[in-house]
Design a protein around this motif. Structure first.
Motif, PDB file in Angstrom:
ATOM      1  N   VAL A 145       0.830  -1.194   0.000  1.00 33.73           N
ATOM      2  CA  VAL A 145       0.000   0.000   0.000  1.00 33.73           C
ATOM      3  C   VAL A 145       0.872   1.254   0.000  1.00 33.73           C
ATOM      4  N   ASN A 146       0.376   2.292  -0.664  1.00 36.98           N
ATOM      5  CA  ASN A 146       0.981   3.623  -0.627  1.00 36.98           C
ATOM      6  C   ASN A 146       0.016   4.587   0.066  1.00 36.98           C
ATOM      7  N   TYR A 147       0.555   5.582   0.781  1.00 37.88           N
ATOM      8  CA  TYR A 147      -0.299   6.613   1.366  1.00 37.88           C
ATOM      9  C   TYR A 147       0.541   7.827   1.724  1.00 37.88           C
ATOM     10  N   GLU A 148      -0.160   8.917   2.051  1.00 38.63           N
ATOM     11  CA  GLU A 148       0.472  10.159   2.475  1.00 38.63           C
ATOM     12  C   GLU A 148      -0.133  10.605   3.794  1.00 38.63           C
ATOM     13  N   TYR A 149       0.532  11.560   4.455  1.00 45.53           N
ATOM     14  CA  TYR A 149      -0.012  12.132   5.683  1.00 45.53           C
ATOM     15  C   TYR A 149       0.540  13.541   5.858  1.00 45.53           C
ATOM     16  N   ASP A 150      -0.315  14.419   6.355  1.00 46.14           N
ATOM     17  CA  ASP A 150       0.061  15.815   6.599  1.00 46.14           C
ATOM     18  C   ASP A 150       0.626  15.955   8.009  1.00 46.14           C
ATOM     19  N   ASP A 151       1.030  17.195   8.358  1.00 47.30           N
ATOM     20  CA  ASP A 151       1.401  17.480   9.736  1.00 47.30           C
ATOM     21  C   ASP A 151       0.187  17.239  10.635  1.00 47.30           C
ATOM     22  N   ASP A 152       0.398  16.558  11.732  1.00 46.14           N
ATOM     23  CA  ASP A 152      -0.673  16.251  12.675  1.00 46.14           C
ATOM     24  C   ASP A 152      -0.274  16.694  14.077  1.00 46.14           C
ATOM     25  N   LEU A 153      -1.279  16.766  14.959  1.00 48.75           N
ATOM     26  CA  LEU A 153      -1.040  17.172  16.335  1.00 48.75           C
ATOM     27  C   LEU A 153      -0.987  15.967  17.269  1.00 48.75           C
ATOM     28  N   VAL A 154      -0.242  16.119  18.343  1.00 46.74           N
ATOM     29  CA  VAL A 154      -0.241  15.156  19.431  1.00 46.74           C
ATOM     30  C   VAL A 154      -0.278  15.957  20.727  1.00 46.74           C
ATOM     31  N   ALA A 155      -1.056  15.486  21.685  1.00 43.16           N
ATOM     32  CA  ALA A 155      -1.169  16.171  22.974  1.00 43.16           C
ATOM     33  C   ALA A 155      -0.980  15.161  24.100  1.00 43.16           C
ATOM     34  N   ALA A 156      -0.535  15.648  25.249  1.00 44.17           N
ATOM     35  CA  ALA A 156      -0.300  14.760  26.390  1.00 44.17           C
ATOM     36  C   ALA A 156      -0.502  15.523  27.682  1.00 44.17           C
ATOM     37  N   ILE A 157      -0.850  14.774  28.723  1.00 48.34           N
ATOM     38  CA  ILE A 157      -0.949  15.334  30.063  1.00 48.34           C
ATOM     39  C   ILE A 157      -0.358  14.314  31.026  1.00 48.34           C
ATOM     40  N   SER A 158       0.351  14.798  32.034  1.00 53.10           N
ATOM     41  CA  SER A 158       1.024  13.922  32.982  1.00 53.10           C
ATOM     42  C   SER A 158       0.839  14.448  34.391  1.00 53.10           C
ATOM     43  N   THR A 159       0.696  13.524  35.324  1.00 54.83           N
ATOM     44  CA  THR A 159       0.616  13.900  36.723  1.00 54.83           C
ATOM     45  C   THR A 159       1.406  12.903  37.558  1.00 54.83           C
ATOM     46  N   SER A 160       1.974  13.370  38.662  1.00 54.80           N
ATOM     47  CA  SER A 160       2.738  12.479  39.532  1.00 54.80           C
ATOM     48  C   SER A 160       2.663  12.984  40.961  1.00 54.80           C
ATOM     49  N   VAL A 161       2.845  12.073  41.900  1.00 57.19           N
ATOM     50  CA  VAL A 161       2.881  12.368  43.315  1.00 57.19           C
ATOM     51  C   VAL A 161       4.109  11.697  43.902  1.00 57.19           C
ATOM     52  N   LYS A 162       4.892  12.466  44.648  1.00 57.78           N
ATOM     53  CA  LYS A 162       6.072  11.925  45.296  1.00 57.78           C
ATOM     54  C   LYS A 162       5.983  12.185  46.799  1.00 57.78           C
ATOM     55  N   VAL A 163       6.334  11.169  47.571  1.00 58.65           N
ATOM     56  CA  VAL A 163       6.398  11.284  49.023  1.00 58.65           C
ATOM     57  C   VAL A 163       7.824  10.926  49.450  1.00 58.65           C
ATOM     58  N   ARG A 164       8.437  11.801  50.240  1.00 59.16           N
ATOM     59  CA  ARG A 164       9.799  11.548  50.711  1.00 59.16           C
ATOM     60  C   ARG A 164       9.876  11.735  52.222  1.00 59.16           C
ATOM     61  N   PHE A 165      10.762  11.007  52.858  1.00 62.53           N
ATOM     62  CA  PHE A 165      10.939  11.147  54.314  1.00 62.53           C
ATOM     63  C   PHE A 165      12.310  10.622  54.692  1.00 62.53           C
TER      64      PHE A 165
END
Length: 410
Positions: free
Chosen positions: A390-410
């Motif tokens: 197969v042949n195909y093309e693609y334009d510029d596309d967007l990608v989005a991300a979100i990240s969360t984290s929790v750290k506990v230290r003692f």
């Protein structure tokens, strides 16, 4: 004294806001390898993080270039749509625990998902003979330790560790035209394998200036015994046991960060990943007891990657004792070589860190990126042919991300 305290508060900020670089890199990379928790200044620390990535890759002008072959080409699929959504969103979790041993040694255990991919354009597109759905998942369990000693104005840290890795996945594609067989004509390849790897590195730190430079090598993981099935029940009524072998790539990463003014931190990284190991991966039936090759194999996974390079940089600022923020920009070189959709990616991110007290840290970060455009067609790499269906093309596309984290230290 104030400068020193603010600089120390910035030491871990870069790690929390640079999450998106591995999560959007090429090849089969998802979370990649991350040992930043090892550098935490607490004697004991635990961290939990999760990232959601939503790529929007769409292909167009799709053409089945082997429409006359009903037996191994899937038939004439140009009757279907000439466009498709080629990417699925995914989650990347990570859990880690770190403890100090005496005054000079630290050890960390972590669970992560370094590799993975999920594409699902479906059956109703002209490229279904190449891919209907492909999914790869991984689990990585690692132990990493370090020993540090005084050297000059700072400390030199020697790093070493080992990790155990499991991979599994499947691929479905249109093998025979469903108009000429009783079934759907869809074949499915299911696989799983596991192996061990190791890491080694060095780091130099001057906490007073929030300076750290680290260089870490992560070895390849040799999946000597990949096993699975080739399900052709909807094609010719058979299900075959198959086996193969493949090495997951080794990785070298250089990271540098430094305080540049009271409350300000600059950071950057350069990473090389040996994705060129993944080219055409053959799988053989149980009748083949020797080395499995494309000549004696019953099917192949066609990747045709080149080595990956990821370059990232950013600036962080500590607003007060509770709040910090950072912005980043990342370039990742695409691993596709005229076959596939993995072109260069540019990503821009921002993150915030909230520390209500010295024992708890909460981070939230987001990113948006550009997946650059290109095309996929028949190419020959090292004597092997890719993209002949197969042949195909693609334009510029967007990608989005979100990240969360929790750290506990003692």
């Amino acid at each position: 004294m104030k400068t020193k305290r603010i600089s120390k508060g910035l030491m871990v900020l870069a790690a929390g806001c640079a999450f998106h670089a591995p999560a959007m890199a090429g090849g089969l990379e998802r979370g990649g390898y991350n040992i930043d928790l090892l550098f935490d200044q607490g004697r004991f620390a635990a961290e939990s993080a999760v990232t959601y990535v939503n790529p929007q890759r769409k292909v167009k002008n799709v053409q089945d270039i082997n429409p006359a072959n009903n037996l191994v080409g899937g038939g004439d699929l140009n009757r279907f749509s000439d466009s498709a959504d080629d990417a699925e969103g995914y989650w990347v979790p990570r859990i880690g625990m770190k403890g100090a041993i005496g005054d000079s040694a630290d050890c960390m255990f972590d669970y992560s998902q370094p590799w993975g991919v999920h594409t699902k354009p479906g059956r109703e597109w002209a490229g279904a003979n190449e891919n209907i759905e492909t999914k790869v998942e991984s689990d990585n369990y690692a132990v990493t330790c370090s020993y540090r000693f005084d050297m000059g104005p700072g400390q030199l840290r020697v790093i070493g560790g080992t990790f155990y890795q499991e991979l599994s996945g499947f691929k479905e594609r249109q093998v025979i035209d469903d108009l000429v067989v009783p079934g759907t004509g869809v074949g499915r390849l299911d696989l799983e394998g596991d192996g061990w790897g190791w890491r080694a590195g060095v780091a130099y730190e001057i906490p007073e200036y929030a300076f750290r430079a680290s260089l870490v090598y992560n070895s390849e993981v040799d999946l000597n015994d990949i096993t699975g099935t080739l399900d052709l029940a909807q094609v010719n009524g058979t299900v075959l046991d198959v086996h193969g072998a493949q090495k997951m790539p080794d990785v070298v990463e250089l990271k540098v960060q430094s305080g540049i003014a009271p409350g300000w931190l600059a950071f950057g990284s350069v990473k090389w990943t040996d994705w060129s190991q993944l080219q055409k991966i053959p799988f053989c039936t149980a009748a083949v007891t020797g080395t499995c090759t494309t000549a004696n194999g019953v099917t192949t996974l066609d990747l045709g990657y080149r080595d990956g390079w990821t370059v990232s940089g950013g600036v962080g600022h500590k607003f007060n004792e509770q709040w910090s923020g950072a912005v980043t920009v990342t370039w990742d070189r695409g691993t596709s070589q005229g076959f596939g959709t993995q072109t260069d990616t540019w990503t821009f991110g921002a993150g915030a860190s909230y520390t209500p007290n010295q024992n708890v840290e909460v981070r939230l970060a987001g990113a948006i990126g550009i997946l650059t455009g290109g095309s996929s067609s028949t190419v020959t790499l090292d004597g092997e042919t890719y993209g002949q269906r197969v042949n195909y093309e693609y334009d510029d596309d967007l990608v989005a991300a979100i990240s969360t984290s929790v750290k506990v230290r003692f």
